[in-house]
Design a protein around this motif. Structure first.
Motif, PDB file in Angstrom:
ATOM      1  N   GLN A  11       0.796  -1.207   0.000  1.00  0.00           N
ATOM      2  CA  GLN A  11       0.000   0.000   0.000  1.00  0.00           C
ATOM      3  C   GLN A  11       0.836   1.268   0.000  1.00  0.00           C
ATOM      4  N   ASP A  18      -7.321  -4.962  -3.308  1.00  0.00           N
ATOM      5  CA  ASP A  18      -6.330  -5.039  -2.250  1.00  0.00           C
ATOM      6  C   ASP A  18      -7.072  -5.040  -0.938  1.00  0.00           C
ATOM      7  N   HIS A  75      -4.006   3.671   0.547  1.00  0.00           N
ATOM      8  CA  HIS A  75      -2.817   3.629  -0.284  1.00  0.00           C
ATOM      9  C   HIS A  75      -2.214   5.024  -0.344  1.00  0.00           C
ATOM     10  N   TRP A  84      -7.830   0.916  -9.321  1.00  0.00           N
ATOM     11  CA  TRP A  84      -8.038   0.293  -8.019  1.00  0.00           C
ATOM     12  C   TRP A  84      -9.528   0.098  -7.775  1.00  0.00           C
ATOM     13  N   ILE A 141     -10.788   1.564  -2.347  1.00  0.00           N
ATOM     14  CA  ILE A 141      -9.452   2.001  -1.951  1.00  0.00           C
ATOM     15  C   ILE A 141      -9.416   3.524  -1.776  1.00  0.00           C
ATOM     16  N   ASN A 182      -6.925   6.457  -2.157  1.00  0.00           N
ATOM     17  CA  ASN A 182      -5.664   6.598  -2.870  1.00  0.00           C
ATOM     18  C   ASN A 182      -5.117   8.020  -2.701  1.00  0.00           C
TER      19      ASN A 182
END
Lengths: 480, 250
Positions: free
Chosen positions: A218, A244, A249, A271, A282, A284
């Protein structure tokens, strides 16, 4: 007991011998200095790297999360995150494509991803997947012939410490921002590229070919150095949906272009965006910056952003060298409950520097899509030029597009142009297309691809085709 | 080819068509005339399948099938073409691209392969020449920045490329100067054939000086109140629509 003692006891948990344990099980959630030390030990890093991480950690402790972005999410529990997760053992992975989520396979199909790649992308156990070693070996041989270094960040720290030490943090300082500091303290791995003087990298570099690319985790960190007169094109990410277990992340990318060098950095980010309600997507938070350090250098960012629940990302250029050029071409798609706050910063420092910004934001569903860009011309930057084109496309009634352009012009000779448009895919347009025999879905794709073509043409050919397919998949069902 | 029986249509709470019947056979050219608000455009939109219009009663059959069950794109692929009164602009989408996508959607529906790119360009350029259109229009965004006349010519170009079985032209003559009107009329006349039917929706008689209809219908308050041959159009021109309103209310 003094705090030092506590620290040493805690540290002992991760001393040699325990490392293999961590390697197979990962670290428990939580972040303190011992965790930073453990990560550094696990990676067999030299002392300078550990010191660097520790300073970053201490600086991060003093910082607070930024709240200025146009995104909303529940507070992140930084103590609830594990900062080193063990690579999945093959036994835990699906043993064949039959065990993979059929929905994922369907998406691969729509994206036209070749069969032999699907297994790798879906994380099927390695020995069940085709042998990629031979491809990678040929690739490596060709690069080393040209003197190009392309390896994982961990490997670079061990094999090329002088280069890492010289350039690491020279573009994005440790304490640049909250997430950059966190990344500096605990980054797991990433890519390292060095192109020697005068070398034109013989092929496009893609994370796809990097050995040990699996499980960069990550907190990814990338450093690309283009020495004088060199040229490199780098591709990051892929169109296949990436899942993930880690929600947060925070990557950092640093680019250094020395005199006359050119770096072209292309990203396709897909993602997992979460479900229709935004659950599980996610977050990000990315810091990407390029430094046109030498005269006549050029850095070009091209990004296609379709994934993530939250995107916070501003690939930027520091135009320090005279006549240096910065470019930013972006397509950011937000559908369902996605939130994107993305844009760029162009900082004109050298004389006769020029920058181009083309940003295309597409919003659908209940998504919120913001462009945030800064054009800054320093007093000494005579003859600076910028052209900004910032377009938004809305699909449906419940989404939003926002534009936050900032300009700080401190030199009167600057020429700055800003154009912005907002358009909507209207029911009339769709009916018109349908009356010509074109299905609603194809009509949306046609309009969206028309809207994005200025950016797509900046992508390497195969990437552009994939990106177009990706957009179509991302906006499926966005209308009606 | 097209059979409409006792069609009632509303949009929102307003009933617009109130029991309209019309029969169009292959090879025929029909003109539908009537004052503003009589339901002419509604009729065109309903046949094309616009979803804002709700059919509350009546039947529409096309080539022997229930037309109302089909999605707009299927109707189009089955050969129904609507020339829009106000063709919409689609910025960024190349005119040639839309045209080719439309031609291919129909060809695939018919079990034919996609048209060869060179063949497509050749045919498109030929048709544009006869319509007096600059080939540059192929590379512009769909109707983007087109003048009123250019948009209407573009509609006729699309029609010529798609070779529909049933073409409905909604006020294609409105806003055209005399040269454009002639060019459009020529394009329509070139399509007249025993297999094809054409329905002209128009407010004015003047289009009919260039395209001679077999049947003229007068629409008033959602119903056809009078049908006849082309002499009816002249009669309307002389007496105006008020005369018909009296007839309708009588």
């Amino acid at each position: 007991m003094s705090s030092e003692n506590i620290e040493s006891i805690v540290n002992r948990r991760y001393e040699h011998g325990f490392i293999t344990d961590i390697e197979s099980h990962g670290l428990p959630p939580g972040l303190d200095e011992s965790v930073v030390r453990a990560i550094s030990t696990l990676k067999k890093e030299p002392q300078f790297m550990l010191e660097w991480r520790l300073q970053a950690y201490r600086q991060w402790r003093e910082m607070t999360e930024p709240t200025w972005a146009h995104v909303h999410y529940p507070p992140i529990d930084f103590e609830g995150i594990s900062y080193y997760s063990a690579p999945k053992s093959d036994a835990d992975k699906p043993q064949s494509l039959d065990e993979v989520d059929p929905k994922l396979l369907e998406t691969y199909d729509k994206l036209g991803i070749p069969l032999h790649e699907r297994a790798r992308l879906a994380g099927v156990a390695v020995d069940a997947v085709f042998d990629s070693v031979s491809v990678a070996t040929t690739f490596k041989a060709k690069l080393s012939e040209a003197g190009v270094i392309f390896c994982s960040f961990s490997e670079a720290v061990r094999e090329h410490p002088e280069l890492v030490q010289k350039y690491l943090g020279s573009v994005v300082p440790r304490r640049d921002n909250f997430y950059a500091a966190l990344n500096a303290a605990v980054f797991s791995d990433g890519s390292f590229v060095y192109i020697p003087k005068g070398v034109r990298c013989p092929m496009e570099l893609s994370t796809y070919f990097r050995i040990n690319a699996a499980n960069t985790g990550q907190f990814e960190r990338t450093l690309i150095i283009a020495d004088e007169g060199s040229h490199v094109s780098y591709l990051e990410g892929c169109t296949a949906p990436m899942r993930d277990e880690n929600q947060l992340h925070a990557a950092v990318v640093e680019l250094v272009a020395l005199e006359g060098a050119e770096i072209k950095y292309s990203t396709v980010q897909n993602w997992y965006p979460g479900d229709e309600n935004g659950v599980g997507g996610i977050y990000n938070f990315v810091t990407k910056r390029g430094d046109c350090r030498g005269d006549n250098s050029k850095i070009s960012w091209t990004q296609v952003e379709t994934g993530s629940a939250i995107t916070w990302k501003y690939p930027s250029c520091l135009l320090r060298g005279n006549n240096s050029v910065g470019e930013f071409y972006s397509v950011a798609v937000a559908n369902n409950m996605q939130q994107a706050d993305t844009g760029t910063k162009m900082i004109h420092i050298g004389a006769n520097t020029s920058s181009t910004i083309v940003s295309k934001g597409i919003s659908a569903g209940h998504a919120q899509n913001a462009y945030r860009g800064l054009v800054k011309v320093m007093p000494q930057a005579h003859g600076a030029r910028n052209h900004t084109q910032c377009d938004s496309l809305l699909i449906g009634k419940n989404c939003g597009a926002h534009t936050f352009p900032y300009m700080e012009i401190k030199n009167p000779s600057a020429k700055i142009e800003h154009e912005a448009t907002t358009s909507k895919i209207s029911a009339d347009q769709l009916f018109y297309c349908r009356q010509r025999g074109i299905s609603e879905e194809d009509a949306v794709n046609m309009i969206v691809n028309g809207f994005c073509k200025e950016v797509f043409k900046e992508l390497p050919m195969e990437f552009a085709v994939e990106a177009q397919a990706l957009l179509n998949v991302s906006l499926e069902g966005a209308v009606g | 080819m097209l059979e409409i029986k006792n069609l009632k249509v509303r949009i929102g709470d307003t009933e617009i068509l109130r029991g309209l019947s019309l029969s169009v056979k292959a090879g025929e050219v029909h003109a539908i005339m009537g004052p503003n608000g009589s339901g002419k455009s509604t009729l065109a939109q309903v046949v094309a399948g616009h979803e804002d219009y709700v059919v509350t009663a009546g039947d529409v059959t096309y080539m022997g099938n229930n037309l109302l069950e089909l999605d707009p794109e299927i109707r189009a692929r089955e050969g129904i073409f609507l020339g829009f009164q106000y063709p919409v602009e689609i910025a960024g989408v190349n005119n040639a691209y839309l045209l080719k996508a439309a031609v291919n959607a129909k060809r695939l529906h018919q079990g034919l392969g996609e048209i060869d790119a060179f063949e497509f360009l050749k045919v498109a350029r030929e048709k544009m020449a006869t319509l007096g259109m600059d080939p540059k229009f192929l590379n512009r965004g769909v109707n983007e920045g087109f003048s009123g006349g250019e948009k209407k010519r573009n509609e006729v170009l699309q029609m010529a490329m798609l070779e529909p079985r049933l073409a409905i032209l909604d006020e294609t003559d409105s806003g055209l100067d005399i040269d454009a009107l002639k060019a459009v009329a020529q394009g329509v006349n070139a399509l007249r054939s025993p297999e094809r039917a054409i329905v002209l929706v128009t407010h004015y008689q003047r289009l009919l000086d260039y395209i001679e209809p077999d049947h003229v219908h007068v629409l008033s308050e959602g119903r056809i109140v009078r049908s006849g041959d082309k002499s009816l159009a002249h009669e309307l021109e002389e007496k105006g629509y008020d005369w018909l309103r009296e007839v309708a209310n009588a």
